[in-house]
Design a protein around this motif. Structure first.
Motif, PDB file in Angstrom:
ATOM      1  N   ASN A  54       0.814  -1.185   0.027  1.00 31.20           N
ATOM      2  CA  ASN A  54       0.035   0.057  -0.036  1.00 31.20           C
ATOM      3  C   ASN A  54       0.850   1.427  -0.006  1.00 31.20           C
ATOM      4  OD1 ASN A  54      -2.376   1.576   0.115  1.00 31.20           O
ATOM      5  ND2 ASN A  54      -2.143   1.712   2.152  1.00 31.20           N
ATOM      6  N   ALA A  55       1.904   1.123   0.697  1.00 30.62           N
ATOM      7  CA  ALA A  55       2.805   2.465   0.914  1.00 30.62           C
ATOM      8  C   ALA A  55       3.541   2.494  -0.504  1.00 30.62           C
ATOM      9  CB  ALA A  55       3.882   2.058   2.040  1.00 30.62           C
ATOM     10  N   GLN A  56       3.745   1.515  -1.323  1.00 29.78           N
ATOM     11  CA  GLN A  56       4.699   1.682  -2.485  1.00 29.78           C
ATOM     12  C   GLN A  56       3.578   2.253  -3.302  1.00 29.78           C
ATOM     13  OE1 GLN A  56       6.322  -1.826  -3.435  1.00 29.78           O
ATOM     14  NE2 GLN A  56       8.293  -1.413  -2.844  1.00 29.78           N
ATOM     15  N   MET A  57       2.342   1.850  -3.339  1.00 31.11           N
ATOM     16  CA  MET A  57       1.337   2.354  -4.272  1.00 31.11           C
ATOM     17  C   MET A  57       0.899   3.944  -4.049  1.00 31.11           C
ATOM     18  SD  MET A  57      -1.138  -0.893  -4.687  1.00 31.11           S
ATOM     19  CE  MET A  57      -2.056  -0.227  -6.237  1.00 31.11           C
ATOM     20  N   GLN A  58       0.851   4.134  -2.838  1.00 33.38           N
ATOM     21  CA  GLN A  58       0.683   5.552  -2.489  1.00 33.38           C
ATOM     22  C   GLN A  58       1.810   6.468  -2.866  1.00 33.38           C
ATOM     23  OE1 GLN A  58      -0.071   5.626   1.638  1.00 33.38           O
ATOM     24  NE2 GLN A  58      -2.414   5.217   1.368  1.00 33.38           N
ATOM     25  N   GLN A  59       3.024   5.807  -2.745  1.00 35.83           N
ATOM     26  CA  GLN A  59       4.134   6.862  -3.131  1.00 35.83           C
ATOM     27  C   GLN A  59       4.215   6.977  -4.767  1.00 35.83           C
ATOM     28  OE1 GLN A  59       8.057   4.839  -2.456  1.00 35.83           O
ATOM     29  NE2 GLN A  59       9.095   6.903  -2.908  1.00 35.83           N
ATOM     30  N   ASP A  61       1.654   6.978  -6.662  1.00 40.48           N
ATOM     31  CA  ASP A  61       0.475   7.794  -7.003  1.00 40.48           C
ATOM     32  C   ASP A  61       0.839   9.279  -6.560  1.00 40.48           C
ATOM     33  OD1 ASP A  61      -2.050   8.458  -7.958  1.00 40.48           O
ATOM     34  OD2 ASP A  61      -2.875   8.847  -5.659  1.00 40.48           O
ATOM     35  N   GLN A  62       1.752   9.626  -5.552  1.00 47.73           N
ATOM     36  CA  GLN A  62       2.250  10.945  -5.211  1.00 47.73           C
ATOM     37  C   GLN A  62       3.174  11.431  -6.138  1.00 47.73           C
ATOM     38  OE1 GLN A  62       4.162  10.898  -1.457  1.00 47.73           O
ATOM     39  NE2 GLN A  62       3.841  12.983  -1.197  1.00 47.73           N
ATOM     40  N   THR A  65       1.317  12.410  -9.399  1.00 52.09           N
ATOM     41  CA  THR A  65       0.578  13.565  -9.182  1.00 52.09           C
ATOM     42  C   THR A  65       1.563  14.840  -9.174  1.00 52.09           C
ATOM     43  OG1 THR A  65      -1.214  12.677  -7.740  1.00 52.09           O
ATOM     44  CG2 THR A  65      -1.029  15.039  -7.596  1.00 52.09           C
ATOM     45  N   THR A  83       6.160   3.301 -10.126  1.00 47.85           N
ATOM     46  CA  THR A  83       4.878   2.800 -10.651  1.00 47.85           C
ATOM     47  C   THR A  83       5.104   1.356 -10.803  1.00 47.85           C
ATOM     48  OG1 THR A  83       4.327   4.868 -11.717  1.00 47.85           O
ATOM     49  CG2 THR A  83       3.104   2.858 -12.437  1.00 47.85           C
TER      50      THR A  83
END
Length: 112
Positions: A54-59, A61-62, A65, A83
């Protein structure tokens, strides 16, 4: 149903649980008190692995952005690497989930 296959699966799961209990945790956290060598340790290991995905996916995504808005000095290669790492982590977690579901179904289909 092949009993030897199920015994092999149980042995592999025990070996992985022992390996996870013996290895240092990546996030620096300690295992819950009294959980070492129990089934709760497997759940904690699984939970921390999913939190890492989850942390890798959020990073990723950030970074996407930030790159798209141009607010940071983020290069396209950084975005693509993050990604791809997140994608690989998710695919690995998905495969682990599929194996766990398959093992559960095999165990539930055993006729005593």
């Amino acid at each position: 149903m092949n009993v030897d296959r199920m015994q092999e699966l149980v042995q592999q799961m025990r070996a992985l649980a022992a390996e996870a209990a013996a290895s240092p945790r990546l996030d620096g956290a300690r295992a819950p008190a009294g959980a070492a060598g129990t089934e709760g340790d497997f759940a904690g290991t699984l939970r921390s692995a999913l939190a890492g995905v989850n942390a890798q996916m959020q990073q990723a995504d950030q970074l996407q952005t930030q790159f798209s808005t141009g607010t940071s000095n983020v290069s396209l290669s950084d975005v693509m690497l993050a990604t791809q790492k997140a994608s690989l982590s998710f695919q690995a977690a998905l495969q682990v989930r599929n194996k766990l579901v398959s093992a559960y179904q095999d165990i539930m289909n055993i006729q005593a």
